[in-house]
Design a protein around this motif. Structure first.
Motif, mmCIF file in Angstrom:
data_model
loop_
_atom_site.group_PDB
_atom_site.id
_atom_site.type_symbol
_atom_site.label_atom_id
_atom_site.label_comp_id
_atom_site.label_asym_id
_atom_site.label_seq_id
_atom_site.Cartn_x
_atom_site.Cartn_y
_atom_site.Cartn_z
ATOM 1 N N SER A 107 0.837 -1.207 0.000
ATOM 2 C CA SER A 107 0.000 0.000 0.000
ATOM 3 C C SER A 107 0.870 1.255 0.000
ATOM 4 C CB SER A 107 -0.943 0.019 1.220
ATOM 5 O OG SER A 107 -1.850 1.109 1.129
ATOM 6 N N GLU A 108 1.758 1.331 -0.999
ATOM 7 C CA GLU A 108 2.646 2.479 -1.134
ATOM 8 C C GLU A 108 2.727 2.869 -2.603
ATOM 9 O OE1 GLU A 108 6.362 1.033 0.340
ATOM 10 O OE2 GLU A 108 6.634 -0.406 -1.298
ATOM 11 N N LEU A 109 3.144 4.098 -2.839
ATOM 12 C CA LEU A 109 3.279 4.617 -4.203
ATOM 13 C C LEU A 109 1.970 4.514 -4.969
ATOM 14 C CD1 LEU A 109 6.791 3.163 -5.186
ATOM 15 C CD2 LEU A 109 6.254 5.258 -3.944
ATOM 16 N N TRP A 110 0.854 4.775 -4.260
ATOM 17 C CA TRP A 110 -0.435 4.662 -4.930
ATOM 18 C C TRP A 110 -0.697 5.852 -5.845
ATOM 19 C CZ3 TRP A 110 -1.269 8.586 -1.595
ATOM 20 C CH2 TRP A 110 -1.007 8.406 -0.243
ATOM 21 N N GLY A 111 -1.778 5.740 -6.605
ATOM 22 C CA GLY A 111 -2.075 6.731 -7.629
ATOM 23 C C GLY A 111 -2.881 7.914 -7.119
ATOM 24 N N ARG A 112 -3.206 8.789 -8.039
ATOM 25 C CA ARG A 112 -3.991 9.983 -7.722
ATOM 26 C C ARG A 112 -5.463 9.600 -7.541
ATOM 27 N NH1 ARG A 112 -1.372 14.390 -12.026
ATOM 28 N NH2 ARG A 112 0.763 13.595 -11.898
ATOM 29 N N HIS A 168 -6.142 5.565 -8.439
ATOM 30 C CA HIS A 168 -5.588 4.729 -9.500
ATOM 31 C C HIS A 168 -4.631 3.717 -8.886
ATOM 32 C CE1 HIS A 168 -6.965 6.655 -13.212
ATOM 33 N NE2 HIS A 168 -6.731 7.838 -12.664
ATOM 34 N N PRO A 169 -4.740 2.425 -9.246
ATOM 35 C CA PRO A 169 -3.728 1.453 -8.826
ATOM 36 C C PRO A 169 -2.503 1.589 -9.730
ATOM 37 C CG PRO A 169 -5.408 0.358 -10.117
ATOM 38 C CD PRO A 169 -5.858 1.787 -9.977
ATOM 39 N N SER A 170 -1.813 2.720 -9.586
ATOM 40 C CA SER A 170 -0.719 3.033 -10.512
ATOM 41 C C SER A 170 0.414 2.019 -10.432
ATOM 42 C CB SER A 170 -0.187 4.444 -10.236
ATOM 43 O OG SER A 170 0.233 4.579 -8.891
ATOM 44 N N PHE A 177 4.593 8.277 -18.500
ATOM 45 C CA PHE A 177 3.154 8.098 -18.709
ATOM 46 C C PHE A 177 2.437 7.814 -17.392
ATOM 47 C CE2 PHE A 177 -0.411 5.157 -19.434
ATOM 48 C CZ PHE A 177 -1.232 5.975 -20.208
ATOM 49 N N VAL A 178 2.981 6.891 -16.605
ATOM 50 C CA VAL A 178 2.307 6.508 -15.367
ATOM 51 C C VAL A 178 2.352 7.622 -14.335
ATOM 52 C CG1 VAL A 178 2.338 4.860 -13.432
ATOM 53 C CG2 VAL A 178 2.710 4.049 -15.765
ATOM 54 N N GLU A 179 3.356 8.492 -14.406
ATOM 55 C CA GLU A 179 3.442 9.600 -13.448
ATOM 56 C C GLU A 179 2.219 10.514 -13.518
ATOM 57 O OE1 GLU A 179 5.880 10.725 -11.081
ATOM 58 O OE2 GLU A 179 6.535 8.639 -11.210
ATOM 59 N N PHE A 180 1.520 10.526 -14.638
ATOM 60 C CA PHE A 180 0.302 11.333 -14.739
ATOM 61 C C PHE A 180 -0.827 10.739 -13.904
ATOM 62 C CE2 PHE A 180 2.422 12.813 -18.640
ATOM 63 C CZ PHE A 180 2.220 14.190 -18.517
ATOM 64 N N PHE A 181 -0.691 9.483 -13.486
ATOM 65 C CA PHE A 181 -1.713 8.815 -12.684
ATOM 66 C C PHE A 181 -1.238 8.532 -11.257
ATOM 67 C CE2 PHE A 181 -2.177 7.614 -17.118
ATOM 68 C CZ PHE A 181 -3.505 7.918 -17.373
ATOM 69 N N ARG A 182 0.033 8.741 -11.001
ATOM 70 C CA ARG A 182 0.635 8.395 -9.708
ATOM 71 C C ARG A 182 0.722 9.625 -8.806
ATOM 72 N NH1 ARG A 182 6.603 5.502 -9.259
ATOM 73 N NH2 ARG A 182 7.162 6.234 -7.184
ATOM 74 N N GLU A 183 0.396 9.455 -7.547
ATOM 75 C CA GLU A 183 0.506 10.536 -6.565
ATOM 76 C C GLU A 183 1.984 10.839 -6.341
ATOM 77 O OE1 GLU A 183 -1.490 13.110 -3.624
ATOM 78 O OE2 GLU A 183 -2.227 11.884 -5.279
ATOM 79 N N GLY A 201 9.815 12.011 -10.837
ATOM 80 C CA GLY A 201 9.926 10.851 -11.709
ATOM 81 C C GLY A 201 9.999 11.237 -13.175
ATOM 82 N N MET A 202 9.219 12.237 -13.585
ATOM 83 C CA MET A 202 9.255 12.702 -14.969
ATOM 84 C C MET A 202 10.601 13.326 -15.309
ATOM 85 S SD MET A 202 5.528 14.514 -15.370
ATOM 86 C CE MET A 202 3.996 13.600 -15.253
ATOM 87 N N ILE A 203 11.113 14.142 -14.381
ATOM 88 C CA ILE A 203 12.385 14.822 -14.628
ATOM 89 C C ILE A 203 13.514 13.812 -14.772
ATOM 90 C CG2 ILE A 203 14.116 16.313 -13.549
ATOM 91 C CD1 ILE A 203 11.863 18.026 -12.469
ATOM 92 N N LEU A 204 13.537 12.805 -13.891
ATOM 93 C CA LEU A 204 14.604 11.820 -13.940
ATOM 94 C C LEU A 204 14.470 10.874 -15.134
ATOM 95 C CD1 LEU A 204 14.818 10.884 -10.148
ATOM 96 C CD2 LEU A 204 16.355 12.370 -11.437
ATOM 97 N N SER A 205 13.255 10.692 -15.634
ATOM 98 C CA SER A 205 13.031 9.762 -16.739
ATOM 99 C C SER A 205 13.261 10.388 -18.109
ATOM 100 C CB SER A 205 11.602 9.194 -16.674
ATOM 101 O OG SER A 205 11.409 8.452 -15.496
ATOM 102 N N THR A 206 13.138 11.701 -18.216
ATOM 103 C CA THR A 206 13.307 12.366 -19.516
ATOM 104 C C THR A 206 14.698 12.145 -20.106
ATOM 105 O OG1 THR A 206 11.630 14.033 -18.985
ATOM 106 C CG2 THR A 206 13.207 14.564 -20.732
ATOM 107 N N PRO A 207 15.785 12.312 -19.326
ATOM 108 C CA PRO A 207 17.108 12.008 -19.906
ATOM 109 C C PRO A 207 17.246 10.548 -20.332
ATOM 110 C CG PRO A 207 17.331 13.275 -17.879
ATOM 111 C CD PRO A 207 15.899 12.861 -17.963
#
Length: 284
Positions: free
Chosen positions: A162-167, A186-188, A234-240, A257-263
């Motif tokens: 029950s961690e890293l759950w979605g928005r 969301h069950p991200s 993509f999933v970061e748009f659904f993840r809290e 997560g988005m910033i680190l994933s872009t490179p």
């Protein structure tokens, strides 16, 4: 009566699975830890199958010995743990660990960063390949092909914990997490398990066995890096976002997560675009 079956579900029940599989004296075996262990062992087993299949390599010349991978698994495990923990400390909760430096070693409390773990494994692969005189990109290709399975298992363990759950969301498959407030979310974790795990593994499998891309060093590794980065963004748009960070730059949507994933996406595209087939047998 038929209208009743057309109504959306309010939410799905949270799977009430104990995060601890078994207690052995003072030792508690968690699903999260098992996910890491099984993932590493699978990647090791799968990589050995790849390097013993002459059909996948230029002119049938195998790039390394299976025994090399037996030795590398220790390096990989150290790289994942040290890199993952260091990345979480630096990228996600540095003020807390500056105030309480001993908490850095309390890994049982959670806190691992994939991006940090990746950097740790890359460093381990680089040093190991130089030591064994193995082409570095080829080792990266071989290891990358099996990694998504472990990623998927760890994301399922995140759900169990029950961690890293979605928005918050009212989609029919939303879940009300025990520690997620009075919201369905969301069950991200499952979105990530599907994209970063199953889908990415199948894509890489297609590249290695149908397109024979192991004959083009760094293409498979580049596809892995790019595929993970795209999936995570993509999933970061659904993840809290992490509570201590929230949304960055006041955007209401941009996350660490988005910033680190872009490179990663850019590096992966570069690796694939610049990859060239081997024209001469590689040294073993």
């Amino acid at each position: 009566m038929s209208e009743y079956f057309l109504l959306p579900l309010a939410s799905l029940p949270f799977p009430n699975i104990d995060p601890v599989i078994v207690n052995i004296g003072p030792l508690a075996v968690h699903w999260y830890g098992v996910g890491y262990i099984v993932g590493i062992l699978f990647a090791w087993w799968y990589a050995k199958r790849l390097v013993t299949n002459p059909h996948l390599w230029p002119d049938g010349n195998l790039p390394m010995k299976p025994e090399d991978l037996d030795d590398f698994i220790v390096w990989a495990a150290i790289g994942v743990v040290l890199g993952g923990r260091t990345g979480y400390v630096l990228f996600y909760d540095l003020p807390r660990y500056i105030a309480h430096p001993l908490d850095i070693f309390a890994v049982w409390q959670g806190g691992m960063s994939f991006h940090g773990g990746l950097l740790g494994v890359i460093l381990a692969m680089t040093l190991f390949s130089i030591k064994r005189r193995i082409p570095t990109w080829t080792l990266f290709d071989v290891v990358s092909a099996g990694v998504p399975v472990g990623l998927g298992l760890v994301r399922v363990a995140n759900l169990i914990n029950s961690e890293l759950w979605g928005r918050p969301s009212n989609v029919p498959w939303a879940i009300e997490f025990p520690n997620g407030g009075p919201f369905t979310r969301h069950p991200s974790q499952l979105y990530e398990a599907l994209l970063e795990g199953l889908v990415l593994f199948l894509v890489l499998r297609f590249l290695t066995h149908s397109r024979l891309k192991l004959k083009t060093p760094r293409f498979v590794g580049g596809a892995f890096i790019c595929g993970y980065g795209l999936s995570r963004i993509f999933v970061e748009f659904f993840r809290e976002p992490d509570q201590q960070l929230g949304y960055l730059l006041g955007t209401g949507w941009l996350t660490m997560g988005m910033i680190l994933s872009t490179p990663m996406v850019l590096a992966g595209v570069w690796a694939m675009v610049t990859a060239k087939p081997v024209t001469q047998p590689q040294a073993a």
